[in-house]
Design a protein around this motif. Structure first.
Motif, mmCIF file in Angstrom:
data_model
loop_
_atom_site.group_PDB
_atom_site.id
_atom_site.type_symbol
_atom_site.label_atom_id
_atom_site.label_comp_id
_atom_site.label_asym_id
_atom_site.label_seq_id
_atom_site.Cartn_x
_atom_site.Cartn_y
_atom_site.Cartn_z
ATOM 1 N N ASP A 2 0.839 -1.196 0.000
ATOM 2 C CA ASP A 2 0.000 0.000 0.000
ATOM 3 C C ASP A 2 0.876 1.249 0.000
ATOM 4 O OD1 ASP A 2 -1.955 1.885 0.310
ATOM 5 O OD2 ASP A 2 -2.519 1.296 2.349
ATOM 6 N N ARG A 4 0.884 5.495 -0.410
ATOM 7 C CA ARG A 4 0.039 6.684 -0.353
ATOM 8 C C ARG A 4 0.926 7.915 -0.483
ATOM 9 N NH1 ARG A 4 -3.481 4.692 5.004
ATOM 10 N NH2 ARG A 4 -3.725 2.518 4.278
ATOM 11 N N ARG A 18 7.390 0.171 -6.765
ATOM 12 C CA ARG A 18 6.583 -0.848 -6.080
ATOM 13 C C ARG A 18 6.425 -2.081 -6.947
ATOM 14 N NH1 ARG A 18 0.353 0.214 -5.905
ATOM 15 N NH2 ARG A 18 0.820 -0.200 -8.111
ATOM 16 N N ASP A 26 7.646 -7.925 -0.266
ATOM 17 C CA ASP A 26 6.434 -7.203 0.088
ATOM 18 C C ASP A 26 6.662 -6.529 1.431
ATOM 19 O OD1 ASP A 26 3.929 -6.176 -0.109
ATOM 20 O OD2 ASP A 26 2.858 -8.059 0.235
ATOM 21 N N PRO A 30 1.790 0.007 5.433
ATOM 22 C CA PRO A 30 1.671 0.940 4.306
ATOM 23 C C PRO A 30 2.837 1.910 4.253
ATOM 24 C CG PRO A 30 0.201 1.580 6.088
ATOM 25 C CD PRO A 30 0.764 0.242 6.467
ATOM 26 N N TYR A 32 3.829 5.747 3.334
ATOM 27 C CA TYR A 32 3.415 7.114 3.055
ATOM 28 C C TYR A 32 4.595 7.839 2.415
ATOM 29 C CZ TYR A 32 -0.723 6.468 6.014
ATOM 30 O OH TYR A 32 -1.916 6.027 6.546
ATOM 31 N N ARG A 51 3.183 2.362 10.082
ATOM 32 C CA ARG A 51 3.486 2.789 8.712
ATOM 33 C C ARG A 51 4.985 3.008 8.551
ATOM 34 N NH1 ARG A 51 2.346 6.980 11.833
ATOM 35 N NH2 ARG A 51 3.303 9.036 11.486
#
Length: 251
Positions: A2, A4, A18, A26, A30, A32, A51
């Motif tokens: 994930d 963001r 990614r 992996d 997430p 940021y 995160r």
């Protein structure tokens, strides 16, 4: 995985990084991406309970190296989630074990932190270079070393190397050269006649008190999967080699 991106700016380099990263790895948390306005901010990863944060300037995020920078930081995040010794070992503990009872220049202490960061980068780039090409990284290492040599204080600029500012310390430049060459050799990125060898030779000649070959060997031959004790001892030995002197073992 994930991702963001926070704030206006390019997203494709991070998505492309990614996609490469996910071919073999992996992340559980997430990521940021924090785009910063300061063009001089270095790219670095922060780690939190919920995160990871990739800090990068908008200028770097728009550069030709953006994907490679992101991939490198994702690799650091992976090492952190793995609790790899290179990313959990306290450098303060290492400095205490290596330098207790010694008086050390402040600049040398800062350089010891850089040596520890190089070892972290070796382990991160073992991941980076397992999923992506190394050509841009090699070019980056070469240009950075050339600039540092040109920056050496009190030394005339060598042919083909433009002086930028009299700020580069020749001792840590030699260690940086050892790191660059060790990483390149560890991953078979260079032929014997690559310019990086010439640059590294100049850097080593500029710092005769630094064990260039010893540092190159240390970086290149870092064990792929060390336990915490073995890794701590490698850091202690490298710190003592750079600062000089003998002392008790880390364990």
């Amino acid at each position: 995985m994930d991702i963001r991106v926070q704030g206006p700016g390019p997203t494709s380099p991070f998505l492309s990084a990614r996609d490469l990263f996910e071919t073999e790895h992996d992340l559980s948390l997430p990521v940021y991406v924090r785009l910063r306005d300061d063009p001089d901010v270095r790219t670095w990863a922060g780690h939190y309970d919920d995160r990871h944060v990739l800090n990068i300037s908008r200028q770097a995020a728009s550069s030709a190296m953006a994907r490679e920078l992101a991939l490198h930081e994702f690799s650091h995040m992976a090492r952190y989630e793995q609790a790899h010794p290179s990313h959990t070992q306290s450098i303060e503990e290492v400095l205490y074990l290596a330098l207790a009872g010694r008086r050390v220049e402040r600049r040398k202490l800062a350089h010891c932190h850089q040596i520890a960061n190089h070892m972290k980068d070796i382990y991160a780039d073992d991941i980076t270079l397992s999923v992506g090409p190394g050509e841009k990284l090699l070019a980056y290492l070469e240009s950075s070393l050339a600039a540092a040599i040109a920056d050496r204080p009190d030394t005339p600029a060598r042919p083909g190397l433009e002086r930028l500012s009299p700020s580069a310390d020749p001792d840590i430049t030699a260690v940086n050269a050892a790191f660059a060459l060790a990483l390149a050799e560890r991953h078979d990125l260079v032929d014997d006649d690559h310019r990086l060898y010439d640059l590294a030779h100049v850097a080593a000649m500029d710092a005769p008190d630094v064990d260039f070959e010893g540092f190159k060997r240390r970086f290149r031959e870092l064990a792929r999967d060390p336990d915490s004790s073995a890794y701590r001892q490698v850091l202690v030995d490298a710190t003592r080699s750079y600062v000089g002197g003998e002392g008790p073992a880390a364990d």
